[in-house]
Enzyme design. Sequence first.
Site, PDB file in Angstrom:
ATOM      1  N   LYS A  63       0.834  -1.203   0.000  1.00 26.76           N
ATOM      2  CA  LYS A  63       0.000   0.000   0.000  1.00 26.76           C
ATOM      3  C   LYS A  63       0.868   1.252   0.000  1.00 26.76           C
ATOM      4  O   LYS A  63       2.100   1.176   0.048  1.00 26.76           O
ATOM      5  CB  LYS A  63      -0.907  -0.012   1.233  1.00 26.76           C
TER       6      LYS A  63
ATOM      7  N   TYR B 165      18.426  29.010   8.257  1.00 22.38           N
ATOM      8  CA  TYR B 165      17.310  29.765   8.827  1.00 22.38           C
ATOM      9  C   TYR B 165      17.314  29.701  10.354  1.00 22.38           C
ATOM     10  O   TYR B 165      17.551  28.643  10.956  1.00 22.38           O
ATOM     11  CB  TYR B 165      15.978  29.200   8.337  1.00 22.38           C
TER      12      TYR B 165
END
Length: 356
Positions: free
Chosen positions: A36, A251
Amino acid sequence: MAYRPVKALIHLNALQQNLRQVKTFAPDSKVLAIIKSNGYGHGIERVAGQLTQADGYGVACIDEAIVLRQKGFLHPIVLLEGLFSEAELSIAIQHRLEFAVHSFLQLEWLKNSAIKTPLNIWLKLDTGMHRLGFQVHEIQNVIAELKALPAPVNIHLMSHFASADESEAFTQKQLSIFNQVAGNLKCPRSIANSAGVQRYPESHLDWVRPGIMLYGACATSETVPGLKPVMTLMSQIISLKWIEAGETVGYGQTWQASRRSLIAVVAIGYGDGYPRHAPSGTPVLIHGERMPLVGRVSMDMITVDVTDLAEKVTIGDEAILWGQGLPVDVIADACGTIGYELLCGVTQRVPRVEER
């Protein structure tokens, strides 16, 4: 054509090797290969094509099953969550799909149907996970109602371990409940997931349902010999820059150099599925050495401290984020998550490149 250097190598032979390893663990059980979520991010058609020696495939929904049928796969395919609407019943029958029944609503859809085509149903028993499935005291009545349907019904009894990789006591409790119910029934039984396959031979029964171990990641805290990583996520260094002690990277200025440092920029980021929450210190494999990620992960780039490789590192060098030489479980542990999430999270902009 892909111009960015990031790619996910898919090692096809590793899929076959890992399936053989499953059969070594559970030689007397049939194997329902769980493919899946687009084959755990590896490509559902690609994965199915390498796992043809499995006895069937397990998927999450009809959409995944139809893709397999349209590509010519004739294996039994089981819808692990069953049907999501009454309208799906005729589609499931048309494509010869097997499906879980875990709720009275799904049972009602079957009772409302006049379909007489034989049905292969995987009846879900809740043994303690409390996610899907009927309670122990409900099972006998549910079976009676299934057998009363106009269509002949072949029943498999299934359940799912909640913590086979964490709690032996709870796993044994679940297995005991399952065996008590199954002992009164004459039908195929299935409860073992990857951790069950690896750790609890007594849980193998008629069918095992391996997922993560097929992709070379480990469902338990231990390394499993014989399993090989199927995906190697990799990119290249696109920049090298020296910074002085005390300077920061990225950042938010979350990492500060304690010495004069050589910083490599690698072309991969959370836009590719590399986890944004990966902390400084998460290893990146460069020249066979584990170098620490530093600073925050950006959308398209990460920064790595390669000071200790200064004499040999160059722009264009390969960087492995996980896979051969650096198990995905190591990265998952550093990020406080699991290998499943990382593998499934690799985005579609990352080309999958097959390799044998």
